[in-house]
Design a protein around this motif. Structure first.
Motif, PDB file in Angstrom:
ATOM      1  N   LEU A 236      -5.929   4.783   3.298  1.00  0.00           N
ATOM      2  CA  LEU A 236      -6.638   4.041   2.253  1.00  0.00           C
ATOM      3  C   LEU A 236      -6.160   2.589   2.225  1.00  0.00           C
ATOM      4  N   ALA A 237      -4.843   2.385   2.365  1.00  0.00           N
ATOM      5  CA  ALA A 237      -4.297   1.021   2.373  1.00  0.00           C
ATOM      6  C   ALA A 237      -4.908   0.208   3.508  1.00  0.00           C
ATOM      7  N   ASP A 238      -5.051   0.825   4.687  1.00  0.00           N
ATOM      8  CA  ASP A 238      -5.655   0.123   5.831  1.00  0.00           C
ATOM      9  C   ASP A 238      -7.109  -0.251   5.545  1.00  0.00           C
ATOM     10  N   GLN A 239      -7.847   0.678   4.908  1.00  0.00           N
ATOM     11  CA  GLN A 239      -9.254   0.410   4.571  1.00  0.00           C
ATOM     12  C   GLN A 239      -9.362  -0.738   3.564  1.00  0.00           C
ATOM     13  N   VAL A 240      -8.469  -0.720   2.561  1.00  0.00           N
ATOM     14  CA  VAL A 240      -8.483  -1.772   1.531  1.00  0.00           C
ATOM     15  C   VAL A 240      -8.183  -3.129   2.175  1.00  0.00           C
ATOM     16  N   CYS A 241      -7.178  -3.157   3.073  1.00  0.00           N
ATOM     17  CA  CYS A 241      -6.840  -4.405   3.784  1.00  0.00           C
ATOM     18  C   CYS A 241      -8.052  -4.939   4.548  1.00  0.00           C
ATOM     19  N   LYS A 242      -8.716  -4.036   5.286  1.00  0.00           N
ATOM     20  CA  LYS A 242      -9.878  -4.459   6.085  1.00  0.00           C
ATOM     21  C   LYS A 242     -10.965  -5.048   5.187  1.00  0.00           C
ATOM     22  N   GLU A 243     -11.240  -4.377   4.065  1.00  0.00           N
ATOM     23  CA  GLU A 243     -12.299  -4.827   3.157  1.00  0.00           C
ATOM     24  C   GLU A 243     -11.944  -6.190   2.553  1.00  0.00           C
ATOM     25  N   ILE A 244     -10.684  -6.361   2.124  1.00  0.00           N
ATOM     26  CA  ILE A 244     -10.291  -7.640   1.517  1.00  0.00           C
ATOM     27  C   ILE A 244     -10.355  -8.761   2.555  1.00  0.00           C
ATOM     28  N   ARG A 245      -9.936  -8.463   3.797  1.00  0.00           N
ATOM     29  CA  ARG A 245     -10.008  -9.486   4.856  1.00  0.00           C
ATOM     30  C   ARG A 245     -11.458  -9.901   5.119  1.00  0.00           C
ATOM     31  N   ARG A 246     -12.372  -8.920   5.094  1.00  0.00           N
ATOM     32  CA  ARG A 246     -13.796  -9.231   5.293  1.00  0.00           C
ATOM     33  C   ARG A 246     -14.295 -10.139   4.159  1.00  0.00           C
ATOM     34  N   LEU A 247     -13.915  -9.799   2.935  1.00  0.00           N
ATOM     35  CA  LEU A 247     -14.341 -10.591   1.778  1.00  0.00           C
ATOM     36  C   LEU A 247     -13.721 -11.993   1.803  1.00  0.00           C
ATOM     37  N   ALA A 248     -12.546 -12.113   2.447  1.00  0.00           N
ATOM     38  CA  ALA A 248     -11.806 -13.376   2.436  1.00  0.00           C
ATOM     39  C   ALA A 248     -12.173 -14.292   3.594  1.00  0.00           C
ATOM     40  N   ARG A 249     -13.195 -13.923   4.371  1.00  0.00           N
ATOM     41  CA  ARG A 249     -13.532 -14.723   5.558  1.00  0.00           C
ATOM     42  C   ARG A 249     -13.999 -16.147   5.211  1.00  0.00           C
ATOM     43  N   PHE A 250     -14.299 -16.399   3.930  1.00  0.00           N
ATOM     44  CA  PHE A 250     -14.786 -17.728   3.542  1.00  0.00           C
ATOM     45  C   PHE A 250     -13.664 -18.775   3.597  1.00  0.00           C
ATOM     46  N   THR A 251     -12.418 -18.340   3.707  1.00  0.00           N
ATOM     47  CA  THR A 251     -11.302 -19.282   3.797  1.00  0.00           C
ATOM     48  C   THR A 251     -10.322 -18.810   4.864  1.00  0.00           C
ATOM     49  N   GLN A 252      -9.725 -19.757   5.579  1.00  0.00           N
ATOM     50  CA  GLN A 252      -8.763 -19.412   6.635  1.00  0.00           C
ATOM     51  C   GLN A 252      -7.373 -19.147   6.077  1.00  0.00           C
ATOM     52  N   ASN A 253      -7.175 -19.453   4.806  1.00  0.00           N
ATOM     53  CA  ASN A 253      -5.806 -19.491   4.281  1.00  0.00           C
ATOM     54  C   ASN A 253      -5.260 -18.190   3.707  1.00  0.00           C
ATOM     55  N   VAL A 254      -6.082 -17.141   3.586  1.00  0.00           N
ATOM     56  CA  VAL A 254      -5.602 -15.937   2.894  1.00  0.00           C
ATOM     57  C   VAL A 254      -4.813 -15.032   3.835  1.00  0.00           C
ATOM     58  N   LYS A 255      -3.611 -14.681   3.408  1.00  0.00           N
ATOM     59  CA  LYS A 255      -2.772 -13.761   4.190  1.00  0.00           C
ATOM     60  C   LYS A 255      -2.701 -12.423   3.441  1.00  0.00           C
ATOM     61  N   VAL A 256      -3.191 -11.351   4.108  1.00  0.00           N
ATOM     62  CA  VAL A 256      -3.185  -9.999   3.529  1.00  0.00           C
ATOM     63  C   VAL A 256      -2.272  -9.128   4.388  1.00  0.00           C
ATOM     64  N   LEU A 257      -1.345  -8.416   3.762  1.00  0.00           N
ATOM     65  CA  LEU A 257      -0.375  -7.618   4.517  1.00  0.00           C
ATOM     66  C   LEU A 257      -0.346  -6.179   4.018  1.00  0.00           C
ATOM     67  N   SER A 258      -0.344  -5.239   4.965  1.00  0.00           N
ATOM     68  CA  SER A 258      -0.209  -3.813   4.623  1.00  0.00           C
ATOM     69  C   SER A 258       1.254  -3.416   4.748  1.00  0.00           C
ATOM     70  N   LEU A 259       1.804  -2.796   3.692  1.00  0.00           N
ATOM     71  CA  LEU A 259       3.190  -2.304   3.712  1.00  0.00           C
ATOM     72  C   LEU A 259       3.174  -0.796   3.467  1.00  0.00           C
ATOM     73  N   CYS A 260       3.191  -0.028   4.556  1.00  0.00           N
ATOM     74  CA  CYS A 260       3.109   1.431   4.445  1.00  0.00           C
ATOM     75  C   CYS A 260       4.196   2.086   5.281  1.00  0.00           C
ATOM     76  N   GLY A 261       4.552   3.311   4.920  1.00  0.00           N
ATOM     77  CA  GLY A 261       5.493   4.088   5.708  1.00  0.00           C
ATOM     78  C   GLY A 261       4.821   4.557   6.993  1.00  0.00           C
ATOM     79  N   GLY A 262       5.618   5.127   7.893  1.00  0.00           N
ATOM     80  CA  GLY A 262       5.060   5.646   9.143  1.00  0.00           C
ATOM     81  C   GLY A 262       4.919   4.595  10.222  1.00  0.00           C
ATOM     82  N   VAL A 263       5.250   3.337   9.879  1.00  0.00           N
ATOM     83  CA  VAL A 263       5.229   2.254  10.870  1.00  0.00           C
ATOM     84  C   VAL A 263       6.561   1.502  10.776  1.00  0.00           C
ATOM     85  N   PRO A 264       6.985   0.799  11.855  1.00  0.00           N
ATOM     86  CA  PRO A 264       8.291   0.132  11.849  1.00  0.00           C
ATOM     87  C   PRO A 264       8.452  -0.877  10.714  1.00  0.00           C
TER      88      PRO A 264
END
Length: 462
Positions: free
Chosen positions: A84-112
């Motif tokens: 779900l976190a990955d899906q939310v990140c993808k959706e917010i990044r799509r919505l944020a395409r109007f500006t180059q400045n937005v940094k969205v980060l996923s912080l989840c377990g199961g990855v380094p």
């Protein structure tokens, strides 16, 4: 149905233009009810099921509050699962395409942990994460919430079901008191009201009707003897031939047994349960989402956060005790105006569960019959696509367009033969139609992607 347009909202013109380019013109009911108070900075508690447009609602709200020139964490979205976190990140990044400045980060377990530290050091506007990993970063002081403006609890009921209440409270204890808190939940039970009381200030309450109507989802019930349940499941899959079906059962053991039996009968099937390692879980979800596996047998816990765009059918191998869970299960089909199927098996002993569902929905159950079905092996249940695994991913600077270009350009395959492409850090998956897969595999083995040779094979795990 509310037909208000996004253009009626007080939004940044560039954001509005981007929303229109994504094909969003009119607000869904949940967006129409929640976005005005969200944009006014008020706390909101909203009851809405998956697929209602809630992510875009809070995503647009969050983007409207950001100060893009300040690189600190201004918004935090807490989710129950990595998917779900990955899906939310993808959706917010799509919505944020109007500006180059937005940094969205996923912080989840199961990855380094390391790469996440590096990303945080470079400055981030929006963090989306699961409770456990967020706690780790907050304790190590690699994540700081001093400048937080908006906190979102997504699928709060699922997080409580999974035992995350203490972890959520701990994460929120690091956040400023003066903030906007948005809470989204598929159900509105007492524990959700308690969480709201604890963390929200005078919230606006929004509840969108979560019942499902036959115009969108065809619900059918089948009474069977316990010994004939498996045969009935085989009959329903063979009769309806859905390209994508989730079969819900109530235990991990049952989940594995059902998947094994269906596999032995020639169905394209995989099991999704809590014992799977993250790597295998990713593979299962990739193959199911890209239509190279037709049947996913899952428990409720394992299916949380699962969001497949075109799920044709949901089958309840066994009905849940709680009618709210039934409604949540079947809500995954029949989206975007398409007709979905909800097929439920029950024994005589389980009839009280059907009565509870009838009372909850205010609609009488439709009963049908199943014919005897021989659970014998047959080749005819093959899925439309096959997944190819490629030994290269983000770290190799590989993008979906590179793979698509290689297959449709140099290899000469039709674009319609190529399905979903998923890129991970070290590898990638591409779905190719059954009648083109051998040609695609042969070309990728001898050809190049982005000027480089990669190992390629059919992905058959499961």
């Amino acid at each position: 149905m509310n037909t208000a347009a996004f253009s009626s909202l007080p939004l940044n013109p560039a954001l509005l233009e981007n929303i229109a380019s994504l094909g969003y013109t009119h607000l869904t009911p949940i967006q129409a009810e929640t976005l005005p108070p969200i944009l006014e900075g008020k706390d909101v508690i909203a009851q809405a099921k998956t697929g209602s447009g809630k992510t875009a609602a809070f995503g647009i709200g969050v983007l409207s509050r950001l100060e893009f020139n300040r690189f600190n964490v201004q918004a935090l979205v807490i989710c129950p699962t990595r998917e779900l976190a990955d899906q939310v990140c993808k959706e917010i990044r799509r919505l944020a395409r109007f500006t180059q400045n937005v940094k969205v980060l996923s912080l989840c377990g199961g990855v380094p942990f390391g790469p996440q530290l590096g990303s945080l050091e470079h400055g981030v506007h929006i963090v989306v994460g699961t409770p456990g990993r967020l706690q780790e970063h907050l304790r190590k002081r690699s994540l700081r919430l001093n400048h937080l403006k908006v906190l979102v609890l997504d699928e709060a009921d699922r997080m409580l079901d999974m035992g995350f209440e203490e972890a959520i409270s701990d994460v929120i204890s690091y956040a400023p008191t003066h903030r906007q808190t948005l809470l989204f939940s598929a159900t509105y039970a007492d524990p959700i009201r308690e969480i709201s009381k604890k963390f929200q200030f005078k919230p606006i309450t929004v509840s969108i009707d979560s019942s499902h109507h036959d115009s969108v989802i065809g619900q059918h019930f089948y009474q069977v003897d316990k010994a004939r349940r498996m045969s009935a499941l085989g009959y329903l899959l063979a009769y309806h031939r859905p390209e994508s079906t989730v079969v819900f059962c109530n235990t991990k053991r049952e989940c594995q047994d059902i998947a094994s039996t269906l596999d032995n009968c020639g169905f394209s099937v995989q099991a999704l349960h809590g014992d799977l390692e993250q790597k295998h879980r990713d593979q299962v979800l990739v193959r199911f989402a890209n239509k190279s596996c037709s049947v996913l047998v899952a428990t409720d816990v394992a299916a949380r956060g699962l969001d497949i765009k075109e799920l044709q059918a949901v089958i309840n191998y066994e009905l849940p005790w709680d009618p709210e869970i039934y409604v949540h299960r079947i809500g995954r089909t029949g989206r975007a105006g398409k007709l979905g199927l909800a097929l439920s098996l029950c024994t005589e002993a389980e009839l009280p569960r059907v009565k509870a569902i009838e009372d909850y929905q205010g609609v009488a159950a439709k009963w049908d019959e199943v014919a005897p079905f021989p659970m014998a092996y047959a080749e005819r249940f093959q899925p439309p696509m096959v997944t190819l695994w490629i030994d290269g991913g983000r770290k190799n600077k590989l993008r979906p367009g590179d793979i698509l270009g290689a297959l449709t350009g140099d290899a000469g395959l039709a674009g319609s033969a190529i399905g979903k492409i998923d890129i991970f850090d070290d590898h990638a998956y591409v779905a190719v139609s059954q009648d083109s897969v051998d040609e695609a595999l042969a070309w990728l083995k001898r050809g190049k992607i982005k000027g480089r040779s990669f190992m390629v094979r059919k992905s058959q795990w499961g």
